[in-house]
Design a protein around this motif. Sequence first.
Motif, PDB file in Angstrom:
ATOM      1  N   ASP A 209       0.740  -6.148   3.635  1.00  0.00           N
ATOM      2  CA  ASP A 209       0.464  -5.806   2.241  1.00  0.00           C
ATOM      3  C   ASP A 209      -0.386  -4.540   2.116  1.00  0.00           C
ATOM      4  O   ASP A 209       0.021  -3.545   1.520  1.00  0.00           O
ATOM      5  CB  ASP A 209      -0.240  -6.993   1.583  1.00  0.00           C
ATOM      6  CG  ASP A 209      -0.293  -6.906   0.069  1.00  0.00           C
ATOM      7  OD1 ASP A 209       0.576  -6.233  -0.515  1.00  0.00           O
ATOM      8  OD2 ASP A 209      -1.192  -7.519  -0.535  1.00  0.00           O
ATOM      9  N   PHE A 210      -1.557  -4.562   2.718  1.00  0.00           N
ATOM     10  CA  PHE A 210      -2.479  -3.425   2.641  1.00  0.00           C
ATOM     11  C   PHE A 210      -2.183  -2.366   3.703  1.00  0.00           C
ATOM     12  O   PHE A 210      -2.561  -1.207   3.567  1.00  0.00           O
ATOM     13  CB  PHE A 210      -3.919  -3.924   2.792  1.00  0.00           C
ATOM     14  CG  PHE A 210      -4.951  -2.843   2.846  1.00  0.00           C
ATOM     15  CD1 PHE A 210      -5.287  -2.116   1.709  1.00  0.00           C
ATOM     16  CD2 PHE A 210      -5.585  -2.532   4.033  1.00  0.00           C
ATOM     17  CE1 PHE A 210      -6.235  -1.107   1.757  1.00  0.00           C
ATOM     18  CE2 PHE A 210      -6.546  -1.526   4.092  1.00  0.00           C
ATOM     19  CZ  PHE A 210      -6.869  -0.817   2.953  1.00  0.00           C
TER      20      PHE A 210
ATOM     21  N   THR B  76      -1.528  -4.408  -3.907  1.00  0.00           N
ATOM     22  CA  THR B  76      -1.832  -5.040  -2.612  1.00  0.00           C
ATOM     23  C   THR B  76      -2.555  -6.374  -2.809  1.00  0.00           C
ATOM     24  O   THR B  76      -3.576  -6.647  -2.185  1.00  0.00           O
ATOM     25  CB  THR B  76      -2.657  -4.097  -1.711  1.00  0.00           C
ATOM     26  OG1 THR B  76      -3.901  -3.767  -2.342  1.00  0.00           O
ATOM     27  CG2 THR B  76      -1.900  -2.814  -1.420  1.00  0.00           C
ATOM     28  N   SER B  77      -1.977  -7.205  -3.646  1.00  0.00           N
ATOM     29  CA  SER B  77      -2.603  -8.481  -3.999  1.00  0.00           C
ATOM     30  C   SER B  77      -1.991  -9.664  -3.261  1.00  0.00           C
ATOM     31  O   SER B  77      -2.565 -10.751  -3.248  1.00  0.00           O
ATOM     32  CB  SER B  77      -2.483  -8.711  -5.511  1.00  0.00           C
ATOM     33  OG  SER B  77      -3.197  -9.844  -5.927  1.00  0.00           O
TER      34      SER B  77
ATOM     35  N   ARG C  14      -5.282  -8.996  -7.797  1.00  0.00           N
ATOM     36  CA  ARG C  14      -5.455  -7.547  -7.841  1.00  0.00           C
ATOM     37  C   ARG C  14      -4.263  -6.903  -8.535  1.00  0.00           C
ATOM     38  O   ARG C  14      -3.203  -7.502  -8.669  1.00  0.00           O
ATOM     39  CB  ARG C  14      -5.560  -6.982  -6.413  1.00  0.00           C
ATOM     40  CG  ARG C  14      -6.816  -7.360  -5.677  1.00  0.00           C
ATOM     41  CD  ARG C  14      -6.764  -6.886  -4.221  1.00  0.00           C
ATOM     42  NE  ARG C  14      -6.284  -5.517  -4.105  1.00  0.00           N
ATOM     43  CZ  ARG C  14      -7.026  -4.435  -4.277  1.00  0.00           C
ATOM     44  NH1 ARG C  14      -8.302  -4.575  -4.590  1.00  0.00           N
ATOM     45  NH2 ARG C  14      -6.514  -3.226  -4.154  1.00  0.00           N
TER      46      ARG C  14
ATOM     47  N   GLN D 169      -2.304  -9.308   5.702  1.00  0.00           N
ATOM     48  CA  GLN D 169      -3.066  -8.128   5.310  1.00  0.00           C
ATOM     49  C   GLN D 169      -2.393  -6.852   5.825  1.00  0.00           C
ATOM     50  O   GLN D 169      -2.352  -5.829   5.134  1.00  0.00           O
ATOM     51  CB  GLN D 169      -4.486  -8.245   5.859  1.00  0.00           C
ATOM     52  CG  GLN D 169      -5.461  -7.194   5.365  1.00  0.00           C
ATOM     53  CD  GLN D 169      -6.842  -7.396   5.961  1.00  0.00           C
ATOM     54  OE1 GLN D 169      -6.976  -7.720   7.144  1.00  0.00           O
ATOM     55  NE2 GLN D 169      -7.872  -7.220   5.165  1.00  0.00           N
TER      56      GLN D 169
ATOM     57  N   ALA E  46       0.807  -1.220   0.000  1.00  0.00           N
ATOM     58  CA  ALA E  46       0.000   0.000   0.000  1.00  0.00           C
ATOM     59  C   ALA E  46       0.840   1.268   0.000  1.00  0.00           C
ATOM     60  O   ALA E  46       0.322   2.354  -0.276  1.00  0.00           O
ATOM     61  CB  ALA E  46      -0.922  -0.003   1.216  1.00  0.00           C
TER      62      ALA E  46
ATOM     63  N   SER F 244     -10.594  -8.179   2.819  1.00  0.00           N
ATOM     64  CA  SER F 244     -10.550  -9.401   2.027  1.00  0.00           C
ATOM     65  C   SER F 244     -10.755 -10.652   2.871  1.00  0.00           C
ATOM     66  O   SER F 244     -11.302 -11.642   2.400  1.00  0.00           O
ATOM     67  CB  SER F 244      -9.220  -9.498   1.267  1.00  0.00           C
ATOM     68  OG  SER F 244      -9.242 -10.556   0.352  1.00  0.00           O
TER      69      SER F 244
ATOM     70  N   SER G 205      -9.302  -4.954  -1.129  1.00  0.00           N
ATOM     71  CA  SER G 205      -8.038  -4.898  -0.401  1.00  0.00           C
ATOM     72  C   SER G 205      -8.212  -4.823   1.101  1.00  0.00           C
ATOM     73  O   SER G 205      -7.498  -5.469   1.858  1.00  0.00           O
ATOM     74  CB  SER G 205      -7.219  -3.695  -0.883  1.00  0.00           C
ATOM     75  OG  SER G 205      -7.979  -2.504  -0.789  1.00  0.00           O
ATOM     76  N   ASN G 206      -9.204  -4.055   1.574  1.00  0.00           N
ATOM     77  CA  ASN G 206      -9.234  -3.726   3.000  1.00  0.00           C
ATOM     78  C   ASN G 206     -10.016  -4.704   3.856  1.00  0.00           C
ATOM     79  O   ASN G 206      -9.840  -4.734   5.067  1.00  0.00           O
ATOM     80  CB  ASN G 206      -9.820  -2.321   3.193  1.00  0.00           C
ATOM     81  CG  ASN G 206     -11.278  -2.245   2.777  1.00  0.00           C
ATOM     82  OD1 ASN G 206     -11.673  -2.845   1.783  1.00  0.00           O
ATOM     83  ND2 ASN G 206     -12.083  -1.518   3.526  1.00  0.00           N
TER      84      ASN G 206
ATOM     85  N   CYS H 251      -4.083 -11.509  -0.553  1.00  0.00           N
ATOM     86  CA  CYS H 251      -5.194 -12.301  -1.096  1.00  0.00           C
ATOM     87  C   CYS H 251      -4.691 -13.663  -1.581  1.00  0.00           C
ATOM     88  O   CYS H 251      -5.342 -14.696  -1.366  1.00  0.00           O
ATOM     89  CB  CYS H 251      -5.877 -11.539  -2.227  1.00  0.00           C
ATOM     90  SG  CYS H 251      -6.448  -9.890  -1.773  1.00  0.00           S
TER      91      CYS H 251
END
Length: 744
Positions: free
Chosen positions: A181-182, A260-261, A257, A178, A113, A233, A230-231, A264
Motif C-alpha cells: 500500500d505505502f 494509502t489507507s 486515511r 504496508q 502510494a 503505522s 502512512s509510513n 491500516c
Amino acid sequence: APLGAPARLARPAALPGRREGASLATLSPLHNGGVVAGSRAFAPPLARQYHFASTRFEQALHGIPKYDPASLRKETIAYLESFDPELWHKEPMHTIVDGVPFRNGEAVETVDARSRVNGKQIIADDQAYEAVVAHMKKQSPSMNGKVGEHREEFREKVRRMETALLSDEWASKLVANQALDFGKQDGVTEIEESVQANTVERRLNDQLEMDEALGKVIVHREPALVACVSNFSNFLDLFRKTVRNIEMGVPVVVLSRSNTSQHCFRWFLILQHLMVVHQIPPRLATFASFSIEQQRKLMKAFPASPVYFTGSREVARMIKDMSPLAISSTGGPNTMISTALNPKIAAAVQMSACIENSGQCTALRHLVAPVVEKGFLEKDVFGRVGSIDSAVESLKDSGFASLYKGGVIGGVAGKPGYEQHPTLPVYYKVGGELPKGIEENWRQVYLDVTSKSAADIESDAFTSELAQWLVKEQPISLSVNGPAKLALRMWELTAMAVFSWGTLESPALSCQARPQEGECFGEFPPRTDLQKHTRFPVLVPTATPGYNTSYKEEFLKTHSLFPCPNTLEFTRPLLDAISEPVVKGYCLEMLSYIRDAASGPKRGTGLRTCLYGLQRPPLDGSMTYLMCGKDTTLDQLAVPFLPFFATNARTQVEIVVHPQNEALLKALWGLEMTGVKVSQGEAPPAGPAYNVVTVAPMDDYPLVGHYMSLYFPIGHCKSVRSEDTEFLDTFSRSKKWLRVHQAA
C-alpha cells in the motif's frame, strides 16, 4: 553527577524494581515507601517517578529482547509474492463498531502510494456514522478509574494478543500490507523496533497503572481517536496509540486515511481477530471508514477525546483547533552539516535524503557543506541511487533508500527554483544563504543546500545564524559531521530531539534513532507555536495513555503536606507562599521529578554512544518570558516558574508582570530569587525569545514530565561510534544538561 565529577559515564546497570507483569494486588500500601493517608495509600516524594530521564525510565530501557529478522523477512516476501491483488476489491474497507460491520455507503476506489487503484472503501453512511457516535458516547465513562484484580487478568490477555501480533505469522502480513500500500521498503526494521520499544512502553504503562491503583492519578478513558500515519503505522498507530491504550482500558477509534489507507484497515482486521481469540472486548476497538468531513465532525463532537496524529504541521494545527486534547507529532526540515565532502559523506546524504523515497520523518531536507557543486549532487550523491518497481526488491536486498520508478504520491514535483536531476525525480537547490519558507515535500526528494566555505561553517557568526534558523524551523534531527567543537556548539545552541555526531570517515545520517536504546525520539513543532499544534510534545518511548492522565486532587492535597526535598530546600520560601494545597502538592511532585531527572545525562544502551536527558533551552541568550496579567496570582505563576527556579535554567527565564498587578510584584520582591529577572510590562521585552508563556489558571494537573516538556527540550545526542570517549568527555560536561540549581 555534579559538574565537578568525572565526565565519563558508565553504562547504567539494571535497577531493582517491580518486575514486568507483577500483580498490583501483591503490593502493600507501603510499597516503595508509600504512606497511608486516611484510607488511601500515597507514594511520598521521590518514590515513584517514571517520566523521561527519571531513574525508573532509565530502568525500563534494560533487558530488551534481541530480535532476528531473518524469518520475518522470508515470510513477508513469500506473502507478497502470493498476494491476490483482487483481495482488497473483494473485501473493501468499511466501518466496524463493537465487532459489527457496516457495509452500506458510498463505494470509492483506494489508491496506493503510486496512485494505482488497489481496492475499494465504503465511506460510512449516516447509519454507520451515528453508530460510531452512539458507541463512543456509551464507552466514555465505562471504565474510568477502574483498577484492581480484574485489570491484571485483562492486561495479561492484551499482552498475549500482542505477542501473537508480533509473531512472524501475523507480523509478516503487517509488513507486507504496508509494502503493498505505502510502498515501504524496510518494514522489517519497524517490527524490530516494535518488539523492543513495546517492551519499554509496557513497563512505563505498568508504572502508570500502578500510580492509578495507588490513587495518585486518573487515566481518562474517553475514547481516543487515532489518525493513522502512512509510513510507521504498524509501530506508531497499531502498538503505541492503539494497543497501549486498549491495555489501559481506553477505547480506541481508528480513522481511515484519504490515501494509502488499506494497510491500516488490514492491521485493524488482524487486531480485531486476535482480540476475539484472546477474549478482549471488541467494544474497545472501532474502525471509522469516514470521509475527511465526517472525521472533522467527529472530532468536534468529542472535545474530551484525545486525537493522536503524526503528520504535517498544517494538518496538526487544524486538528488542534477542533480537538483541544490533540497529541500530534510533526515533521521539520532535517539538517546535516558537513565540514568537507568525500564519497562517504555523499553516501550519507544519499541514504538520508532518499530513505523510503523521502517517506520517513527523519529524511534529510537541508544540507550545509562547503562549496557544493552541481556535479557532486548529480553524480556523487544521487548518481548511486537505485530504482525499484516494488518493495519486494528492497526486502530481498535489505534496502531502504531506493526510488520508485514513476514516482509516488506526495509533495509537488518540480517546484520553481529547484533543478531536477537529469535522470531521476530528485530536485535540489544550491545557494549561499539559509533557505526561507522551506517545505517538506513529503515523498518527493528535495534537497536545499547551503554552500559556505569550510571556515565559515565553523565560524561563530554562521553557527549562531544557523542555530537560530534551526530553533525557528525545529527539524526532528540534526547531524553534524565535523569536529567535536562544532558538534557541541550546535547542540548547545539548539533544541533538537535527535542529534547525531559523526566524522568525515564515519558520518552520521539524519535518519538514525533507536528509541528502545535511549535514542529517544520526538517530532516537535517550533517552541513558540507548540501548543497551537499539540497539547504536549510527543516522545518515544512513553506511556501513551499518560498524555491524557491527571493527578487526583485528593492526592495533591495530601502531597502538599510532605516536606520539600532537602537538596531543593532553597525552593521552600516559594512553596510556603503558595496558598492552594492542590497547587503546592503539584509543585512538590514536580520537584520530586526534578530531583530525580535533572541530574545530567543518562547513558543509552545501544551500540552507538548515546546520552539522553532533560536539557536547558538553547544557550544562545534567548529567554522564556512568563507573561503575568493584571489578575495573575503567585499560585498561578508558581507552576511554570518552579522548574526554572529549581534548576540551572533560572537565568533563562524572565517574569513580566502587568504594572497594575501590585500584589504579585510585592510577593515576588519578598522572595530570594538570585539570577531571576522580574520586569513590568504588558508585552514581552524586545530581546530574543525562545518561548512566550501566558500564565493562566490550571484546570487540570497533567503528569509533571509532560508538563515540563512544554518548556524544556527533550531528546538525545549521540556519536555514531561505539564507546566514544571523546563524545562522552565532551558532551557529558556540557552546561546544556538540566541540573538542580546549586544554591550558594
